[in-house]
Design an enzyme around this catalytic site. Sequence first.
Site, PDB file in Angstrom:
ATOM      1  N   HIS A 130      -3.477  -5.419   0.896  1.00 45.66           N
ATOM      2  CA  HIS A 130      -2.841  -5.656   2.202  1.00 45.66           C
ATOM      3  C   HIS A 130      -2.827  -7.140   2.562  1.00 45.66           C
ATOM      4  O   HIS A 130      -3.779  -7.612   3.196  1.00 45.66           O
ATOM      5  CB  HIS A 130      -3.626  -4.918   3.289  1.00 45.66           C
ATOM      6  CG  HIS A 130      -3.383  -3.453   3.344  1.00 45.66           C
ATOM      7  ND1 HIS A 130      -2.414  -2.880   4.142  1.00 45.66           N
ATOM      8  CD2 HIS A 130      -3.994  -2.428   2.698  1.00 45.66           C
ATOM      9  CE1 HIS A 130      -2.444  -1.561   3.990  1.00 45.66           C
ATOM     10  NE2 HIS A 130      -3.390  -1.259   3.121  1.00 45.66           N
ATOM     11  N   GLU A 151      -1.158  -8.576   4.881  1.00 40.87           N
ATOM     12  CA  GLU A 151      -1.055  -8.731   6.347  1.00 40.87           C
ATOM     13  C   GLU A 151      -2.425  -8.648   7.011  1.00 40.87           C
ATOM     14  O   GLU A 151      -2.589  -9.068   8.146  1.00 40.87           O
ATOM     15  CB  GLU A 151      -0.079  -7.698   6.927  1.00 40.87           C
ATOM     16  CG  GLU A 151      -0.609  -6.296   7.161  1.00 40.87           C
ATOM     17  CD  GLU A 151      -0.790  -5.462   5.905  1.00 40.87           C
ATOM     18  OE1 GLU A 151      -0.628  -5.985   4.780  1.00 40.87           O
ATOM     19  OE2 GLU A 151      -1.112  -4.261   6.045  1.00 40.87           O
ATOM     20  N   CYS A 194       0.840  -1.211   0.000  1.00 42.31           N
ATOM     21  CA  CYS A 194       0.000   0.000   0.000  1.00 42.31           C
ATOM     22  C   CYS A 194       0.877   1.264   0.000  1.00 42.31           C
ATOM     23  O   CYS A 194       1.477   1.570  -1.017  1.00 42.31           O
ATOM     24  CB  CYS A 194      -0.981  -0.026   1.165  1.00 42.31           C
ATOM     25  SG  CYS A 194      -2.293   1.182   0.959  1.00 42.31           S
TER      26      CYS A 194
END
Lengths: 252, 144
Positions: free
Chosen positions: A217, A219, A86
């Site tokens: 993302h 994560e 990002c």
Amino acid sequence: MTKIAVIYFPGTNCEQETKRACEAAGLKADVIRWNAKELESYAGYILPGGWSYEDRIRAGVIASKDRILDAIREGAEQGKVVLGICNGCQILVESGIIPLLAEQAQMALAPNINPFISGYYCTWVKIKNSSKKETAFNSVMEDDEVLSIPVAHGEGRFTTKDTALVNELIDHDQLLFRYCDAAGKIIDKFPVNPNGSMINIAGICNKQGNVLAMMPHPERATWQRQVPTYHEEGDGPGPGIKIFESIKEYLK
Amino acid sequence: MSIVELFVGLKIPDTTAITTLHTIEKIGYKVTRLERLIYYRFDIEGDGKKFAEKINKTDILVNVNKNTASNELKKRFAAYLLITDSGDTCQSLLSILQNRLCFREIKSMQKGIVWALFGIDRQQAEEIAKKLLYNEHYQEMKVI
């Protein structure tokens, strides 16, 4: 065990969850500051999401001029793993490290084009492992595997005015992740393509496959309980962890 | 059809300009002062003077507590650059102005940033712009 440096800049806000995702994949990670001097001992660097320097001027550009980027560039040239997520992706593109390890930006992450919402947009999307080459980020994935993953950004539209560059990226199989529908079909239309990104690009790697800049993302999809289909799938590792597991494989 | 321009500055310290000035120094240029203005250009039907009076008081564009507003750029001895996003027609803002605030006379508009760089020549200003202030892959820069 080899260690990853999760580098935060003023305004970064995903460093802790990125560290946890690394650890869930069996990597050791330290969160370090943008003005840290000791980077040599790390096997790789992750630039997490957030708003470095409050997105002043445009997303990622101020951080891209920080001195630490010289060390990251050097690491990338040496074959160390570099992942920008990002805002980290915006920093790598603004620095020119992605896609060609150049001194100047070869592309941009322009404001989203979305028929309904202007500015910041946050949703779950599908991305496809669309590169046939094995990189540091997709080695534990199947070819054409589709991953459910969240995006959250206002400036995530990969674009360039250099059409020859796009052909070069295709020729070198650098378009690692592309937005697709649940069946893996690339449809260049909202909502499959959430930001109007050129040819549905979600993530671009360098030629050698050790540097990746991606807007979604991973994560935030480390465990199934983070994924909207949790109740159907049950808990366990989420789709995003495969990127971190691939890094672990690469570092072996 | 007439054109009305609006330059919106800050009365309070401009943190973006301060960070940008530090970054310009970091990339090797000596700019003595940096100022930033938000630029609007309106293509309107009707009386430009009357429209300017109204638009200058529109609080979604100008907050009188912190902003300054002017319909012309009062140039001093500096290099002035205008950065705009290519193809940006400001649809969302235009829709608010036309429909919610009843500025039906606006036919189209453009938004950008004006940077005033003091203490350097035009060539250096263009170099700084290329390295930092705009990304040529989706933005345009004009010396004004």
